[in-house]
Design a protein around this motif. Structure first.
Motif, PDB file in Angstrom:
ATOM      1  N   TYR A 196       0.759  -0.998   0.000  1.00  0.00           N
ATOM      2  CA  TYR A 196      -0.017   0.021  -0.093  1.00  0.00           C
ATOM      3  C   TYR A 196       0.871   1.198   0.138  1.00  0.00           C
ATOM      4  O   TYR A 196       2.054   1.210   0.204  1.00  0.00           O
ATOM      5  N   GLY A 197       0.427   2.447  -0.408  1.00  0.00           N
ATOM      6  CA  GLY A 197       1.183   3.728  -0.448  1.00  0.00           C
ATOM      7  C   GLY A 197       1.028   4.217  -1.895  1.00  0.00           C
ATOM      8  O   GLY A 197       0.493   3.570  -2.746  1.00  0.00           O
ATOM      9  N   GLU A 198       1.833   5.429  -1.924  1.00  0.00           N
ATOM     10  CA  GLU A 198       1.680   5.944  -3.272  1.00  0.00           C
ATOM     11  C   GLU A 198       2.740   5.569  -4.453  1.00  0.00           C
ATOM     12  O   GLU A 198       2.557   5.772  -5.433  1.00  0.00           O
ATOM     13  N   GLN A 199       3.918   4.962  -3.648  1.00  0.00           N
ATOM     14  CA  GLN A 199       5.160   4.702  -4.470  1.00  0.00           C
ATOM     15  C   GLN A 199       5.089   3.340  -5.055  1.00  0.00           C
ATOM     16  O   GLN A 199       5.770   2.657  -4.902  1.00  0.00           O
ATOM     17  N   TRP A 200       4.019   3.235  -5.993  1.00  0.00           N
ATOM     18  CA  TRP A 200       3.765   1.875  -6.589  1.00  0.00           C
ATOM     19  C   TRP A 200       4.348   1.582  -7.829  1.00  0.00           C
ATOM     20  O   TRP A 200       4.286   0.473  -8.137  1.00  0.00           O
ATOM     21  N   TYR A 201       5.173   2.539  -8.467  1.00  0.00           N
ATOM     22  CA  TYR A 201       5.688   2.363  -9.973  1.00  0.00           C
ATOM     23  C   TYR A 201       6.519   0.907  -9.738  1.00  0.00           C
ATOM     24  O   TYR A 201       6.111   0.243 -10.751  1.00  0.00           O
ATOM     25  N   GLY A 202       7.498   1.024  -8.838  1.00  0.00           N
ATOM     26  CA  GLY A 202       8.571  -0.131  -9.235  1.00  0.00           C
ATOM     27  C   GLY A 202       7.805  -1.469  -8.839  1.00  0.00           C
ATOM     28  O   GLY A 202       8.120  -2.395  -9.824  1.00  0.00           O
ATOM     29  N   TYR A 203       7.037  -1.527  -8.043  1.00  0.00           N
ATOM     30  CA  TYR A 203       6.448  -2.734  -7.616  1.00  0.00           C
ATOM     31  C   TYR A 203       5.301  -3.353  -8.630  1.00  0.00           C
ATOM     32  O   TYR A 203       5.468  -4.397  -9.200  1.00  0.00           O
ATOM     33  N   LEU A 204       4.673  -2.103  -9.262  1.00  0.00           N
ATOM     34  CA  LEU A 204       3.962  -2.747 -10.560  1.00  0.00           C
ATOM     35  C   LEU A 204       4.784  -3.050 -11.585  1.00  0.00           C
ATOM     36  O   LEU A 204       4.212  -4.109 -12.432  1.00  0.00           O
ATOM     37  N   MET A 205       5.756  -2.399 -11.874  1.00  0.00           N
ATOM     38  CA  MET A 205       6.629  -2.767 -13.069  1.00  0.00           C
ATOM     39  C   MET A 205       7.175  -4.036 -13.124  1.00  0.00           C
ATOM     40  O   MET A 205       7.307  -4.971 -13.955  1.00  0.00           O
ATOM     41  N   ARG A 206       7.568  -4.599 -11.756  1.00  0.00           N
ATOM     42  CA  ARG A 206       8.110  -6.275 -11.510  1.00  0.00           C
ATOM     43  C   ARG A 206       6.712  -7.112 -11.650  1.00  0.00           C
ATOM     44  O   ARG A 206       7.113  -8.083 -12.226  1.00  0.00           O
ATOM     45  N   ARG A 207       5.762  -6.523 -11.333  1.00  0.00           N
ATOM     46  CA  ARG A 207       4.472  -7.474 -11.437  1.00  0.00           C
ATOM     47  C   ARG A 207       4.174  -7.645 -12.954  1.00  0.00           C
ATOM     48  O   ARG A 207       4.063  -8.814 -13.592  1.00  0.00           O
ATOM     49  N   LEU A 208       4.255  -6.554 -13.630  1.00  0.00           N
ATOM     50  CA  LEU A 208       4.066  -6.672 -15.039  1.00  0.00           C
ATOM     51  C   LEU A 208       5.134  -7.489 -15.666  1.00  0.00           C
ATOM     52  O   LEU A 208       4.871  -8.270 -16.719  1.00  0.00           O
ATOM     53  N   ALA A 209       6.355  -7.343 -15.601  1.00  0.00           N
ATOM     54  CA  ALA A 209       7.546  -7.963 -16.059  1.00  0.00           C
ATOM     55  C   ALA A 209       7.305  -9.498 -15.863  1.00  0.00           C
ATOM     56  O   ALA A 209       8.137 -10.453 -16.583  1.00  0.00           O
ATOM     57  N   GLU A 210       6.647  -9.749 -14.863  1.00  0.00           N
ATOM     58  CA  GLU A 210       6.597 -11.252 -14.411  1.00  0.00           C
ATOM     59  C   GLU A 210       5.350 -11.870 -15.218  1.00  0.00           C
ATOM     60  O   GLU A 210       5.605 -13.360 -15.503  1.00  0.00           O
ATOM     61  N   ARG A 211       4.523 -11.330 -15.853  1.00  0.00           N
ATOM     62  CA  ARG A 211       3.544 -11.968 -16.621  1.00  0.00           C
ATOM     63  C   ARG A 211       3.247 -11.248 -17.919  1.00  0.00           C
ATOM     64  O   ARG A 211       2.680 -10.055 -17.920  1.00  0.00           O
ATOM     65  N   PRO A 212       4.061 -11.784 -19.000  1.00  0.00           N
ATOM     66  CA  PRO A 212       3.624 -11.308 -20.317  1.00  0.00           C
ATOM     67  C   PRO A 212       2.140 -10.988 -20.785  1.00  0.00           C
ATOM     68  O   PRO A 212       1.975 -10.136 -21.428  1.00  0.00           O
ATOM     69  N   ALA A 213       1.170 -11.757 -20.169  1.00  0.00           N
ATOM     70  CA  ALA A 213      -0.080 -11.873 -20.562  1.00  0.00           C
ATOM     71  C   ALA A 213      -0.550 -10.441 -20.062  1.00  0.00           C
ATOM     72  O   ALA A 213      -1.348  -9.565 -20.558  1.00  0.00           O
TER      73      ALA A 213
END
Ligand code: FDA
Length: 309
Positions: A280-297
């Motif tokens: 939780y929190g405002e600084q989600w960018y790095g976290y979101l990018m790692r989740r996207l990088a995990e799932r090509p779909a």
């Protein structure tokens, strides 16, 4: 199969200011953030823990932040952890939730000492609140410092959790050192783009190493926490636990908020300990990018929404 080849490309692009700007302003982004992040406020975090507790799931709370470049920013992150620990205690939820911290958020780039001192303050508050802390593992350049920090924190607080990544070639040695009774160890595959000289390049090798590490953790009597959504690994871990005679409450599965929620409930209903990692929190960018990088779909779907805006 090589480790997802898109991962390095996405994680490298994520570091560019232009890409950051494009992603943070794209219309498709909000839905992705809402799926993977519990919200921006401490109330959002507490509500997420309460909802998970209602269905028998535990949580580990991560106040989003990494890449902290000065002591003042690190202090804001420490304060956020102290606040959420107080709130967990007041809400009677401390038995259901611990916290996960990233040393980079606590100032590791400023100095290792600053990050460790900050982690000490969070561990002291967690103890008062009646819960524990796990130190997330970041990219391989920080592994030694992070394991040193965990060793220091474990002197007063032996229940501080460590994280080990099965994609690193060194990890089986690290597991051997940490696989002792009472040692809380989260085992994950690993989420960063790592060079070939330090990490396996084939996903099959990462999976095999994961199972070898699971066996070593069970054999050594550690309290193992398996951070994975991989159905094959989940079944293998259950099988290995049974083979080692480890009861269902002698280890746990951990899954990320928003990922395979049905599986989280299914495992918990089957009597497994399930803990959900709740950012939780405002600084989600790095976290979101790692989740996207995990799932090509996810990435394809998401990039389409960015490109066609
Ligand atoms: P992987 O991504 O290889 O997928 C394997 C299979 O799992 C897929 O084929 C699919 O069947 C299923 N699956 C995966 N994601 C799915 C989805 N979104 N929907 C449906 N099915 C899906 N990393 C790190 O470097 N340091 C850390 O401290 C942590 N901490 C951490 C905590 C927790 C609780 C978790 C769950 C993960 C981490 N990680 C981490 C991230 C970890 O290293 C890894 O990148 C992700 O968990 C993705 O790997 P999986 O093991 O889930 O399988």
């Amino acid at each position: 199969l090589t480790v997802n080849p898109l991962r390095s490309i996405i994680l490298a692009a994520a570091g560019s200011d232009a890409v950051r700007k494009m992603i943070t302003t794209a219309p498709g982004t909000r839905a992705m953030v809402d799926r993977f992040v519990a919200g921006e406020s401490v109330d959002d975090a507490i509500n997420a823990v309460a909802a998970l507790a209602e269905t028998g799931r535990y949580a580990t709370l991560d106040y989003l932040g990494e890449d902290t470049h000065d002591a003042a920013q690190a202090e804001r992150i420490v304060q956020a952890y102290l606040t959420v620990l107080d709130r967990l205690h007041d809400a009677g939820l401390a038995a259901f939730a611990e916290v996960s911290v990233k040393l980079s958020a606590l100032g590791q780039r400023v100095s290792q000492r600053l990050a460790v001192d900050n982690a000490f303050r969070i561990c002291a508050a967690a103890e008062q609140c009646g819960t524990t802390v796990t130190v997330d593992m970041e990219d391989h350049t920080t592994t030694d410092d992070t394991l040193d920090a965990v060793a220091e924190l474990r002197k007063p607080w032996p229940d501080v959790g460590a994280v080990l990544q099965s994609y690193l070639l060194r990890t089986e040695d690290d597991v051997a050192a940490l696989a002792v009774p009472g040692s809380r160890v989260r085992l994950v595959k690993g989420a960063y783009a790592e060079p070939h000289n330090v990490a396996f390049s084939h996903s099959h090798d990462v999976d095999l190493a994961f199972v070898r590490c699971a066996n070593a953790l069970f054999a050594g009597g550690a309290y193992a926490m398996f951070g994975t959504h991989d159905p094959r690994l989940i079944e293998l871990v259950r099988d290995r636990a049974a083979a080692h005679g480890v009861p269902r409450d002698g280890y746990e599965f951990q899954l990320l908020y928003g990922v395979r929620p049905d599986e989280q409930v299914r495992l918990s209903d089957a009597g497994q300990n399930v803990r959900v990692y709740v950012p939780y929190g405002e600084q989600w960018y790095g976290y979101l990018m790692r989740r996207l990088a995990e799932r090509p779909a996810n990435t394809t779907f998401f990039l389409r929404s960015v490109v066609t805006r």
